[in-house]
Design an enzyme around this catalytic site. Structure first.
Site, PDB file in Angstrom:
ATOM      1  N   LYS A 100       0.832  -1.215   0.000  1.00 46.29           N
ATOM      2  CA  LYS A 100       0.000   0.000   0.000  1.00 46.29           C
ATOM      3  C   LYS A 100       0.856   1.250   0.000  1.00 46.29           C
ATOM      4  CE  LYS A 100      -4.374  -1.698   1.605  1.00 46.29           C
ATOM      5  NZ  LYS A 100      -5.418  -1.672   2.627  1.00 46.29           N
TER       6      LYS A 100
ATOM      7  N   LYS B 201      -2.597 -11.513  -6.741  1.00 45.30           N
ATOM      8  CA  LYS B 201      -3.924 -11.836  -6.196  1.00 45.30           C
ATOM      9  C   LYS B 201      -4.982 -10.901  -6.791  1.00 45.30           C
ATOM     10  CE  LYS B 201      -4.353  -8.845  -2.281  1.00 45.30           C
ATOM     11  NZ  LYS B 201      -4.686  -8.476  -0.979  1.00 45.30           N
TER      12      LYS B 201
ATOM     13  N   LYS C 192      -9.271  -5.234  -5.912  1.00 51.58           N
ATOM     14  CA  LYS C 192     -10.012  -4.145  -6.534  1.00 51.58           C
ATOM     15  C   LYS C 192      -9.101  -3.022  -7.000  1.00 51.58           C
ATOM     16  CE  LYS C 192     -12.919  -4.596  -3.379  1.00 51.58           C
ATOM     17  NZ  LYS C 192     -13.800  -4.452  -2.237  1.00 51.58           N
TER      18      LYS C 192
HETATM   19  P1  TYM Z   1     -10.116  -7.169   2.823  1.00 53.05           P
HETATM   20  O1  TYM Z   1     -11.248  -6.230   2.996  1.00 53.05           O
HETATM   21  O2  TYM Z   1      -9.008  -6.776   1.917  1.00 53.05           O
HETATM   22  O3  TYM Z   1     -10.644  -8.574   2.337  1.00 53.05           O
HETATM   23  C1  TYM Z   1     -11.690  -9.258   2.996  1.00 53.05           C
HETATM   24  C2  TYM Z   1     -11.384 -10.752   2.992  1.00 53.05           C
HETATM   25  O4  TYM Z   1     -11.226 -11.231   1.649  1.00 53.05           O
HETATM   26  C3  TYM Z   1     -10.008 -11.940   1.529  1.00 53.05           C
HETATM   27  N1  TYM Z   1      -9.464 -11.743   0.160  1.00 53.05           N
HETATM   28  C4  TYM Z   1      -9.156 -12.743  -0.678  1.00 53.05           C
HETATM   29  N2  TYM Z   1      -9.238 -14.076  -0.550  1.00 53.05           N
HETATM   30  C5  TYM Z   1      -8.862 -14.830  -1.602  1.00 53.05           C
HETATM   31  N3  TYM Z   1      -8.405 -14.317  -2.771  1.00 53.05           N
HETATM   32  C6  TYM Z   1      -8.288 -12.970  -2.943  1.00 53.05           C
HETATM   33  N4  TYM Z   1      -7.857 -12.480  -4.088  1.00 53.05           N
HETATM   34  C7  TYM Z   1      -8.679 -12.128  -1.867  1.00 53.05           C
HETATM   35  N5  TYM Z   1      -8.709 -10.781  -1.703  1.00 53.05           N
HETATM   36  C8  TYM Z   1      -9.190 -10.567  -0.455  1.00 53.05           C
HETATM   37  C9  TYM Z   1      -9.094 -11.325   2.587  1.00 53.05           C
HETATM   38  O5  TYM Z   1      -8.053 -12.227   2.934  1.00 53.05           O
HETATM   39  C10 TYM Z   1     -10.059 -11.086   3.729  1.00 53.05           C
HETATM   40  O6  TYM Z   1     -10.230 -12.244   4.508  1.00 53.05           O
HETATM   41  N6  TYM Z   1      -7.364  -6.476   6.977  1.00 53.05           N
HETATM   42  C11 TYM Z   1      -8.560  -7.100   6.435  1.00 53.05           C
HETATM   43  C12 TYM Z   1      -9.839  -6.686   7.131  1.00 53.05           C
HETATM   44  C13 TYM Z   1      -9.843  -6.881   8.613  1.00 53.05           C
HETATM   45  C14 TYM Z   1      -9.974  -8.119   9.300  1.00 53.05           C
HETATM   46  C15 TYM Z   1     -10.001  -7.784  10.673  1.00 53.05           C
HETATM   47  C16 TYM Z   1     -10.067  -9.437   8.880  1.00 53.05           C
HETATM   48  C17 TYM Z   1      -9.786  -5.872   9.537  1.00 53.05           C
HETATM   49  N7  TYM Z   1      -9.888  -6.426  10.789  1.00 53.05           N
HETATM   50  C18 TYM Z   1     -10.101  -8.753  11.654  1.00 53.05           C
HETATM   51  C19 TYM Z   1     -10.166 -10.433   9.868  1.00 53.05           C
HETATM   52  C20 TYM Z   1     -10.189 -10.090  11.228  1.00 53.05           C
HETATM   53  C21 TYM Z   1      -8.699  -6.726   4.966  1.00 53.05           C
HETATM   54  O7  TYM Z   1      -8.208  -5.717   4.539  1.00 53.05           O
HETATM   55  O8  TYM Z   1      -9.510  -7.568   4.249  1.00 53.05           O
END
Ligand code: TYM
Length: 328
Positions: free
Chosen positions: A110, A192, A195
């Site tokens: 990021k 991966k 968005k």
């Molecule tokens: P975020 O919002 O980027 O993504 C949400 C969830 O989707 C999964 N993910 C994917 N899984 C498989 N293939 C992909 N290409 C892919 N892109 C995204 C992410 O692994 C995630 O599980 N930091 C976290 C949000 C968060 C969180 C938490 C998660 C904040 N606090 C506490 C678990 C527990 C995030 O940015 O996810």
């Protein structure tokens, strides 16, 4: 088991979010004590437009419900509605070495993409994430592969606090699914699906049929003709096969067998038609919920109330362990 997970409100959810995380949520909620949250405070590490931000957060909640997160089976809430998240994040900031934060792949990524806004929040993001999780005495966290490093840090923070101040937090387990934990970009299958890499690289869970067909037709494939699962040699085809198998709910081996002696074009068109079919109820439900904002707000209100009960109890314990003077 106590389960916790979160997702950022950053526009429409894509099939990677679903296969990597949210699908697991919908399965876990039927058997476990689940807390799911839309992490609006995390999203502020990227500058948001205040006129749009609230709508996007509400939209993400609506999308979660549309794809099967059931507020009657889990606690669904907005992170900013439970103040304890930021309070505990501050305390965790004081326990987390900056060097550990600087090692985080997501931070490095990021920071590279947002050179003009490398704010402190981007760096301390994992401390807030650890607070999210540890506040709820969480035992399992269903996430995609990209979050494993953050989860390890959360475990380290729990351990450190417990060692310094006495047993307070549970060290949570990371629940990563065997397949689909890292869905790859349609344009560059070595990266991966995300968005932030342009709309051609991902398929939203609410994508219109014509657009699904177009994106799959234009998806990057590999040299050769054979349809086999081999991520190292055939990243594009392996990604499409995985997507196909998971949405068709069949083992990868069966998907491979099904496409034996068929061409790449068939894999793409059959996967497109499958996605159109499976995602149709999601699109329908989202449209239906669009006009029911009051209902969604009620869900969030009830969710925050339940979440607060647990979060407040943990924070009382934390404050007392740290020797902070009670306010009453
Ligand atoms: P975020 O919002 O980027 O993504 C949400 C969830 O989707 C999964 N993910 C994917 N899984 C498989 N293939 C992909 N290409 C892919 N892109 C995204 C992410 O692994 C995630 O599980 N930091 C976290 C949000 C968060 C969180 C938490 C998660 C904040 N606090 C506490 C678990 C527990 C995030 O940015 O996810």
């Amino acid at each position: 088991m106590r389960i916790f997970s979160g997702i950022q409100p950053t526009g429409q959810m894509h099939i990677g979010n679903y296969l990597g995380a949210v699908k697991q949520w919908t399965e876990l909620q039927t058997r476990h004590d689940c807390f799911f949250t839309v992490v609006d405070l995390h999203a502020l590490t990227i500058q948001q437009n205040p006129q749009e931000f609230g709508k996007t957060s509400m939209e993400t909640v609506t999308e979660l419900i549309s794809v099967g997160v059931n507020p009657e089976q889990c606690v669904l809430f907005l992170q900013s509605h439970v103040k304890e998240h930021t309070e505990l994040a501050w305390i965790f900031n004081t326990l987390t070495p900056v060097s550990e934060l600087e090692r985080m792949t997501q931070y490095k990524d990021k920071a590279r993409k947002n050179k003009r806004n490398i704010n402190a929040g981007l760096l301390t993001y994992p401390a807030l994430m650890a607070a999210d999780i540890l506040l709820y005495q969480t035992q399992g966290v269903p996430v995609g592969k990209d979050q494993i490093q953050h989860l390890e840090l959360a475990r380290m923070i729990a351990r450190k606090f417990n060692n310094l101040y006495g047993k307070t937090f549970v060290e949570p387990e990371t629940l990563v699914s065997k397949e689909g934990a890292k869905v790859m970009s349609l344009q560059d299958p070595k990266k991966k699906m995300s968005k932030s890499d342009g709309t051609q690289s991902y398929i939203s869970l609410f994508e219109e049929p014509a657009s699904i067909r177009k994106k799959l037709t234009e998806a990057t494939t590999d040299a050769g003709k054979e349809i086999v699962y081999n991520p190292a040699k055939k990243p594009g085809i392996s990604n499409l096969l995985t997507i196909h198998a998971l949405f068709a709910k069949i083992p990868l081996k069966d998907a491979e067998k099904h496409f034996k002696n068929k061409g790449y074009a068939t894999l793409k068109s059959e996967t497109a038609e499958l996605l159109i079919d499976v995602l149709e109820p999601f699109r329908r439900k989202k449209k239906e919920l669009f006009s029911r904002e009051i209902y969604v707000k009620e869900i969030l209100k009830a969710g925050a109330r339940k979440a607060r009960t647990v979060a407040e109890a943990t924070m009382e314990d934390v404050r007392s362990k740290l020797g902070l003077v009670p306010s009453s």
